[in-house]
Design a protein around this motif. Sequence first.
Motif, mmCIF file in Angstrom:
data_model
loop_
_atom_site.group_PDB
_atom_site.id
_atom_site.type_symbol
_atom_site.label_atom_id
_atom_site.label_comp_id
_atom_site.label_asym_id
_atom_site.label_seq_id
_atom_site.Cartn_x
_atom_site.Cartn_y
_atom_site.Cartn_z
ATOM 1 N N VAL A 4 66.292 50.221 21.343
ATOM 2 C CA VAL A 4 64.946 50.568 21.690
ATOM 3 C C VAL A 4 64.605 51.863 22.560
ATOM 4 C CG1 VAL A 4 63.350 50.301 24.052
ATOM 5 C CG2 VAL A 4 64.622 48.671 23.863
ATOM 6 N N CYS A 5 63.362 52.386 21.815
ATOM 7 C CA CYS A 5 63.342 54.007 21.429
ATOM 8 C C CYS A 5 63.158 55.164 23.059
ATOM 9 C CB CYS A 5 62.293 54.593 20.677
ATOM 10 S SG CYS A 5 63.446 54.074 18.615
ATOM 11 N N ALA A 6 64.140 55.779 22.744
ATOM 12 C CA ALA A 6 63.375 56.892 24.322
ATOM 13 C C ALA A 6 61.311 56.661 24.791
ATOM 14 C CB ALA A 6 63.917 57.871 24.172
ATOM 15 N N GLU A 7 60.662 56.550 23.447
ATOM 16 C CA GLU A 7 59.325 57.038 24.211
ATOM 17 C C GLU A 7 59.095 55.657 24.419
ATOM 18 O OE1 GLU A 7 60.347 60.298 20.127
ATOM 19 O OE2 GLU A 7 60.780 57.866 21.457
ATOM 20 N N ALA A 8 59.299 54.865 23.325
ATOM 21 C CA ALA A 8 58.769 53.215 24.022
ATOM 22 C C ALA A 8 59.357 52.812 25.504
ATOM 23 C CB ALA A 8 59.359 52.032 23.299
ATOM 24 N N GLY A 9 60.720 53.681 25.986
ATOM 25 C CA GLY A 9 60.716 53.248 27.315
ATOM 26 C C GLY A 9 60.070 54.524 27.974
ATOM 27 N N VAL A 62 53.175 52.372 36.080
ATOM 28 C CA VAL A 62 53.256 52.813 37.913
ATOM 29 C C VAL A 62 51.889 53.647 37.487
ATOM 30 C CG1 VAL A 62 55.120 53.222 38.513
ATOM 31 C CG2 VAL A 62 54.163 55.293 36.902
ATOM 32 N N THR A 63 50.928 53.959 36.385
ATOM 33 C CA THR A 63 49.572 54.273 35.814
ATOM 34 C C THR A 63 48.578 54.370 35.290
ATOM 35 O OG1 THR A 63 48.532 56.467 36.112
ATOM 36 C CG2 THR A 63 50.508 56.308 34.689
ATOM 37 N N GLY A 64 47.520 54.055 35.278
ATOM 38 C CA GLY A 64 46.753 53.403 33.902
ATOM 39 C C GLY A 64 46.014 54.895 33.603
ATOM 40 N N ALA A 65 46.474 56.266 34.356
ATOM 41 C CA ALA A 65 46.013 57.405 33.615
ATOM 42 C C ALA A 65 45.877 57.944 32.325
ATOM 43 C CB ALA A 65 46.792 58.643 34.528
ATOM 44 N N GLU A 66 45.184 58.561 31.404
ATOM 45 C CA GLU A 66 45.542 59.171 30.339
ATOM 46 C C GLU A 66 46.599 59.545 30.326
ATOM 47 O OE1 GLU A 66 42.886 61.350 27.072
ATOM 48 O OE2 GLU A 66 42.103 61.440 28.610
ATOM 49 N N LEU A 67 47.444 59.166 28.728
ATOM 50 C CA LEU A 67 49.032 59.910 28.973
ATOM 51 C C LEU A 67 48.320 61.299 28.055
ATOM 52 C CD1 LEU A 67 51.018 56.839 28.192
ATOM 53 C CD2 LEU A 67 50.778 58.092 30.001
ATOM 54 N N ILE A 68 48.716 62.395 28.069
ATOM 55 C CA ILE A 68 48.596 63.590 27.690
ATOM 56 C C ILE A 68 49.536 63.699 26.639
ATOM 57 C CG2 ILE A 68 48.081 66.023 27.822
ATOM 58 C CD1 ILE A 68 46.217 64.182 29.473
ATOM 59 N N ALA A 69 50.229 64.397 26.474
ATOM 60 C CA ALA A 69 52.149 64.704 26.028
ATOM 61 C C ALA A 69 53.609 63.822 26.090
ATOM 62 C CB ALA A 69 51.975 66.093 26.419
ATOM 63 N N ASP A 117 47.442 62.893 35.747
ATOM 64 C CA ASP A 117 47.820 63.279 37.349
ATOM 65 C C ASP A 117 48.887 64.450 37.197
ATOM 66 O OD1 ASP A 117 45.734 61.407 38.127
ATOM 67 O OD2 ASP A 117 46.604 59.945 38.345
ATOM 68 N N GLY A 118 49.442 64.552 36.116
ATOM 69 C CA GLY A 118 50.896 65.421 36.206
ATOM 70 C C GLY A 118 51.924 64.662 36.182
ATOM 71 N N THR A 119 52.038 63.424 36.245
ATOM 72 C CA THR A 119 53.369 63.403 36.516
ATOM 73 C C THR A 119 54.243 63.247 35.432
ATOM 74 O OG1 THR A 119 52.718 61.764 38.364
ATOM 75 C CG2 THR A 119 54.788 61.032 37.631
ATOM 76 N N VAL A 120 55.340 63.394 35.586
ATOM 77 C CA VAL A 120 56.415 63.325 34.188
ATOM 78 C C VAL A 120 56.959 61.906 34.377
ATOM 79 C CG1 VAL A 120 58.556 63.863 32.808
ATOM 80 C CG2 VAL A 120 56.445 65.212 34.033
ATOM 81 N N HIS A 121 56.782 61.187 32.695
ATOM 82 C CA HIS A 121 57.540 59.994 32.794
ATOM 83 C C HIS A 121 58.723 59.993 32.167
ATOM 84 C CE1 HIS A 121 54.079 58.070 35.864
ATOM 85 N NE2 HIS A 121 53.208 59.049 35.037
ATOM 86 N N LEU A 122 59.635 58.958 32.559
ATOM 87 C CA LEU A 122 61.319 59.552 32.025
ATOM 88 C C LEU A 122 61.702 58.135 30.841
ATOM 89 C CD1 LEU A 122 63.047 61.559 33.995
ATOM 90 C CD2 LEU A 122 61.928 62.312 32.426
ATOM 91 N N LEU A 132 57.149 55.270 27.784
ATOM 92 C CA LEU A 132 55.405 55.049 27.853
ATOM 93 C C LEU A 132 55.540 53.245 28.453
ATOM 94 C CD1 LEU A 132 52.494 54.002 26.677
ATOM 95 C CD2 LEU A 132 54.206 53.180 24.566
ATOM 96 N N SER A 133 56.446 52.590 29.048
ATOM 97 C CA SER A 133 56.924 52.061 29.758
ATOM 98 C C SER A 133 56.879 52.200 31.012
ATOM 99 C CB SER A 133 57.743 50.920 29.099
ATOM 100 O OG SER A 133 57.766 49.747 29.913
ATOM 101 N N ALA A 134 57.366 52.887 31.567
ATOM 102 C CA ALA A 134 58.052 53.702 32.647
ATOM 103 C C ALA A 134 56.765 53.931 33.147
ATOM 104 C CB ALA A 134 58.957 54.707 32.038
#
Length: 156
Positions: free
Chosen positions: A66-71, A79-86, A48-53, A73-75
Amino acid sequence: MTGRRVADPAADCPDPVARTLVAAAFAAIESRYVLDRHQIAAAVLDADGTVHLGLHLDAMVGRAAVCAEAGALSAARLVTGAELIAVAAVRYPKPTEEAVARVVPPCGLCRELLVDHAPRLRGVVHDGTGLTLTPLAGLLPHKYVGTKWAPAPARP
């Protein structure tokens, strides 16, 4: 913020998606860096074009970190079930290091986790000549396959 000038590694990203994610991760870690606590931030882009940090959380006991990538992904999944792109992660330099932030690839554990939740996810990595987006599954050639979940349906 540390008060010293550290260059944004997004300037080296020819791809606009990579540039957006690296810039977001850099801004997050630049504002939240704490020596021996928070050294890496990650950004995940959804369909959907949203960036999660996410922010790296170090711990006295290494396994508790806890790695930043896991955080990130959790974030995203909060808030969304949208496919994660990058995804992109940026490491901020320690005060004793050269003032250069750098893009870092996900660790092996994060590669497994990210590919479990987003099989087609691409990551920003340095390919030897510059920053590029590459499928994370390609960085994980021998992915663990358990029996906990049914296999995800193949997508065209």
